[in-house]
Design an enzyme around this catalytic site. Sequence first.
Site, PDB file in Angstrom:
ATOM      1  N   LYS A  31       0.855  -1.192   0.000  1.00 64.06           N
ATOM      2  CA  LYS A  31       0.000   0.000   0.000  1.00 64.06           C
ATOM      3  C   LYS A  31       0.890   1.240   0.000  1.00 64.06           C
ATOM      4  O   LYS A  31       1.856   1.304   0.772  1.00 64.06           O
ATOM      5  CB  LYS A  31      -0.895  -0.034   1.240  1.00 64.06           C
ATOM      6  CG  LYS A  31      -1.932   1.079   1.317  1.00 64.06           C
ATOM      7  CD  LYS A  31      -2.760   0.942   2.603  1.00 64.06           C
ATOM      8  CE  LYS A  31      -3.922   1.922   2.633  1.00 64.06           C
ATOM      9  NZ  LYS A  31      -4.750   1.771   3.858  1.00 64.06           N
ATOM     10  N   SER A  86      -9.766   1.710   2.711  1.00 58.33           N
ATOM     11  CA  SER A  86      -8.860   2.425   1.842  1.00 58.33           C
ATOM     12  C   SER A  86      -7.816   1.554   1.147  1.00 58.33           C
ATOM     13  O   SER A  86      -7.237   1.976   0.156  1.00 58.33           O
ATOM     14  CB  SER A  86      -8.125   3.511   2.633  1.00 58.33           C
ATOM     15  OG  SER A  86      -7.266   2.923   3.594  1.00 58.33           O
ATOM     16  N   SER A 129     -10.135  -0.435   6.941  1.00 58.04           N
ATOM     17  CA  SER A 129      -9.482  -0.286   5.638  1.00 58.04           C
ATOM     18  C   SER A 129      -8.748  -1.522   5.119  1.00 58.04           C
ATOM     19  O   SER A 129      -8.316  -1.533   3.972  1.00 58.04           O
ATOM     20  CB  SER A 129      -8.494   0.883   5.673  1.00 58.04           C
ATOM     21  OG  SER A 129      -9.178   2.104   5.561  1.00 58.04           O
TER      22      SER A 129
END
Lengths: 492, 95
Positions: free
Chosen positions: A77, A157, A181
């Site tokens: 990420k 996210s 997330s």
Amino acid sequence: MSLIGLTIGQARDQLRRKAITARELAEAYIKAMAVARPLKAYLVETPDRALAAAKQSDARLQKGNSLPLDGVPVAVKDLFCTEGVETTAASKILAGFVPPYESTVTANLWRNGALMLGKVNLDEFAMGSATITSARGPTENPWRRRGDNRPLVPGGSSGGSAAAVAARAALAAIGTDTGGSIRQPASFCGIVGLKPTYGRCSRWGIVAFASSLDQAGPMTRDVRDAAIMLQAMAGHDPKDATSALLPAPNFEAAVGQSIKGMRIGIPKEYRLDGMPTEIEALWRRGIEWVKAAGATTVDISLKMTQYALATYYIIAPAEASSNLARYDGVRFGLRVPGETLEELYENTRGQGFGAEVRRRVLIGTYVLSAGYYDAYYLKAQKVRALIARDFDEAFKSCDAMLTPTAPSAAFAIGEKMDDPIAMYLNDVFTVPVNLAGLPGISVPAGLSAEGLPLGLQVIGKAFDEETVLRVAAVLEDAAKFDAVPAFVAGAP
Amino acid sequence: MALDKATVARIAALARIKVPDSELDALAGALSKILTWVEQLDAVDVSGVEPMVAVTHARPPLREDKVTDGGIRDEILANAPETTDGFFVVPKVVE
């Protein structure tokens, strides 16, 4: 089975038996990453770096002294700082930022032999539930509704992480979870996502969103892989004073252990009015599965559940407004000139932050401002204490809890976008877990009527990821989830 | 709490974020809606409850009091938009 169809557990065995090489596996994923470009999961691809690391893995594997994650290609990420590789948090304000240091969690992965395929998309500063607030544009979910080709969100996210793993464009990924997330995108993309206990993994080198809630975790094809990844990621770090001094247990050993006699709590407040009947039915199936495996279920009450989202949307923006004060146009990232220093700050932040980030920084500034601090922020901290107390009480009568992960399946890009609060409701089942600092996992458990994956969540006591993994593995065995998304980067 | 345009402008100034005048009304509406929504916490009785300021119950460990970092000026400056002679450059702040 093709190379990209293997789990970490399977690839590890084949690598050690020398049936495949780390280079072959890396090359297969570099190709898959290119094939999956239409999903826009990756922001940066680092194939050369992956191949260089694979070469070192192969040397160790040849000599028979391999590391736990040798040859495992991972998507990161773009919230984790990676030395020498651009790290933007999907924000315009960090465009061009190249960290001169490596986050502890990624350093742990590389030290354990894993290799980086690239950096993947997210909501800007991890603020969102659909990966649509990214300054680099949305990532698409590899799944489609039956008979409907409209692109769906991967959740967020950590949407780039989830999409990459689901599409077989990464063997595993890492994400962060502040209010859901990791778990919600895992549910939307039909993969496993584990949010460890707060303090299990170091937050050092992760672009901070809400420091009392943020936690890194793995996103994988199955529960065993999540355990293998967590083992490499976890541990105390002197650079993060909130990382726990506890030694990490052998997480993989928990996978496959019986849950006979275990007490599984079913929180009655998670039965929401207007919840889709298929989510309710999925939950009931999960309850039957754990009972069939010898566990008993216990009705429990988490009476403050209805206040968790409002509490979260005071605390998280407050912490974010403080953490994001560092983006000033002086030391790194974007600079928009101004006549005075004040103007330089205001212009840079005005143009550098997207709409959702700006909203949250302003809310956070307001609830921390003189005259409003007690009414909003202090009040939310007190309600947070009550939410945590609910969990403490409930865990006196159960060993783990079972709930749905999210109140819906993936939705289309464009839906729920004009109403922030409708978007916030995505995290109704996941946010309380962050507020209490507990571990939670999402396991793919079935398909919606439209053919989209749905996840079940297991919540555990603090630092009891082993029980979470045990229950999750039982659900995985019972669910036999083998559906494949509409888009995969090659033959599964 | 319904925020007016002037209040939003004041918060934006506190947060050092330039918000164009044309966007203030819409932003006031959006922020008011969120604040009104979080005010559901007013219904919770928190008398006698200590605020939760940290998740970890354990006292954080103390490390040895010694320098572990430093001497990396060039790395620190490497990402700066503007530098000169080993310093960050900002608009003039002294008269």
